[in-house]
Design an enzyme around this catalytic site. Structure first.
Site, short mmCIF file in Angstrom:
data_model
loop_
_atom_site.label_atom_id
_atom_site.label_comp_id
_atom_site.label_asym_id
_atom_site.label_seq_id
_atom_site.Cartn_x
_atom_site.Cartn_y
_atom_site.Cartn_z
N ARG A 240 0.86 -1.18 0.00
CA ARG A 240 0.00 0.00 0.00
C ARG A 240 0.90 1.23 0.00
O ARG A 240 2.01 1.20 0.54
CB ARG A 240 -0.85 0.07 1.28
CG ARG A 240 -2.15 -0.68 1.23
CD ARG A 240 -3.15 -0.05 0.27
NE ARG A 240 -4.41 -0.77 0.25
CZ ARG A 240 -4.69 -1.80 -0.56
NH1 ARG A 240 -3.79 -2.24 -1.41
NH2 ARG A 240 -5.88 -2.37 -0.51
N GLU A 269 -1.90 8.21 -3.74
CA GLU A 269 -2.28 7.83 -5.11
C GLU A 269 -3.73 8.19 -5.39
O GLU A 269 -4.54 8.20 -4.47
CB GLU A 269 -2.04 6.33 -5.35
CG GLU A 269 -2.90 5.40 -4.51
CD GLU A 269 -2.59 3.93 -4.71
OE1 GLU A 269 -1.42 3.52 -4.60
OE2 GLU A 269 -3.55 3.19 -4.97
N HIS A 287 -1.18 0.70 -9.51
CA HIS A 287 -1.95 -0.17 -8.60
C HIS A 287 -2.70 -1.26 -9.37
O HIS A 287 -3.93 -1.34 -9.32
CB HIS A 287 -2.92 0.67 -7.76
CG HIS A 287 -3.35 -0.01 -6.49
ND1 HIS A 287 -3.61 0.66 -5.31
CD2 HIS A 287 -3.56 -1.33 -6.20
CE1 HIS A 287 -3.98 -0.20 -4.37
NE2 HIS A 287 -3.95 -1.42 -4.90
C1 DGY Z 1 -6.24 -5.25 -2.81
O1 DGY Z 1 -6.95 -6.23 -3.05
O2 DGY Z 1 -6.04 -4.83 -1.67
C2 DGY Z 1 -5.66 -4.57 -3.99
O3 DGY Z 1 -4.75 -3.61 -3.63
C3 DGY Z 1 -6.78 -3.96 -4.79
O4 DGY Z 1 -6.51 -4.17 -6.11
#
Ligand code: DGY
Length: 327
Positions: A240, A269, A287
């Protein structure tokens, strides 16, 4: 009898909408507008469930304005867009989409590692810019992947998937750091050895971050940690934004303190720290770690099934919390 109403906060596969429409009145956002928190709050009025993505924040203000809400179903395994204590206190069920994205996301982690180590995008930009006029012995020489040391911070399902790829596919030595040590059986399956964070940063050739975001994991990698890494090392973030201090990373990359980075997630982001765009030794993707068509379809379907199962049978399939059932 009138069907209950649910909201789908972002654009979604037509078949997922069709499935939801068998059970509910569905308000959807196929135009894929990015709603403000106020707009999301307003659209939720009268809805008993919502299908969210990682960019839709569910907090106490939204919950207070929507006391009829019963379930918030995230189409993501990460759920840092949820204020989970506030959701639980409001008696609302929260769910996410674990497992269905594990292998695709681990594939992408490895793809980003390889692209970063072997300078794939940097060399492609050079070629596309018409700068390639002759072969030379050290042109875009990168770091070895096979046989090198892979360090994984965060050894949940996706971290284990990355470990297996490294150990079994590329003969890498795998070290990991995690809140808790894996069972001996899982360690053996992943051929991974538990080490301290400091030892991992000092010894790994490639560091992959797969920890969930929380106040505790904010800036897991900052200037101090970057300073521990080898100057030849790469850093990969598929976790993240906020796990890495992006400003410190941009500085370290510009100064050659580490060799390169591969980033799929960013602080703030979709806006990026502009310094990251100035350095050549970073691979940047928007992402997309879980973005294969079949995985995204499976994520959407699981989020939808959570709504259907909870609202028709009182049981979510992959809940993140437990709430009293008589709500
Ligand atoms: C998640 O599943 O947490 C991903 O980052 C979303 O695509």
């Amino acid at each position: 009898m009138k069907k209950p109403s649910v909201l789908v906060a972002r654009a979604i596969f037509p078949q997922t909408l069709a499935y939801l429409s068998e059970h509910f009145e569905v308000e959807s956002n196929q135009a894929d507008e990015v709603w403000s928190p106020l707009e999301l709050t307003r659209r939720l009025h009268g809805k008993v469930g919502v299908l969210t993505t990682g960019s839709d924040r569910i907090d106490s203000a939204l919950l207070q304005a929507n006391p009829q809400l019963k379930i918030v179903a995230n189409m993501a395994v990460g759920f840092n867009n949820f204020d989970l204590p506030a959701i639980t206190a409001a008696g609302v069920v929260a769910s996410n989409t674990p497992d269905v994205l594990t292998e695709s996301t681990a594939d992408f982690g490895f793809a980003l590692l390889m692209a970063t180590a072997r300078r794939v995008t940097e060399s492609e930009h050079y070629l596309r810019a018409g700068k390639w006029t002759k072969w030379s012995y050290d042109m875009f020489a990168g770091a070895e992947v096979h046989g090198s040391t892979l360090g994984i911070i965060g050894m949940g399902r996706i971290g284990q998937g990355v470990a297996r790829r490294g150990a079994l596919g590329f003969g890498m030595k795998v070290v990991y750091h995690n809140r808790s040590q894996l069972s001996p059986q899982l360690e053996a399956e992943c051929k991974a050895q538990y080490v301290s964070k400091e030892e991992l940063l000092k010894t790994a050739d490639h560091v992959v971050l797969v920890v969930p975001y929380s106040a505790e994991t904010h800036h897991t990698i900052g200037a101090q940690e970057l300073g521990l890494m080898k100057p030849t090392a790469t850093l990969i973030n598929i976790a993240r934004g906020g796990i890495v201090d992006d400003a410190a990373l941009a500085k370290a990359l510009a100064a050659g303190q580490i060799a390169a980075a591969g980033l799929d997630v960013f602080e703030g982001e979709p806006t990026l720290n502009p310094e990251l765009l100035k350095v050549p030794n970073v691979v940047l993707t928007p992402h997309i770690a879980s973005a294969t068509t079949s995985t995204r379809l499976a994520m959407a379907q699981l989020a939808a099934e959570n709504l259907v199962s909870y609202l028709t049978q009182g049981r979510a399939l992959t809940p993140l919390n437990t709430v009293p059932t008589d709500r």
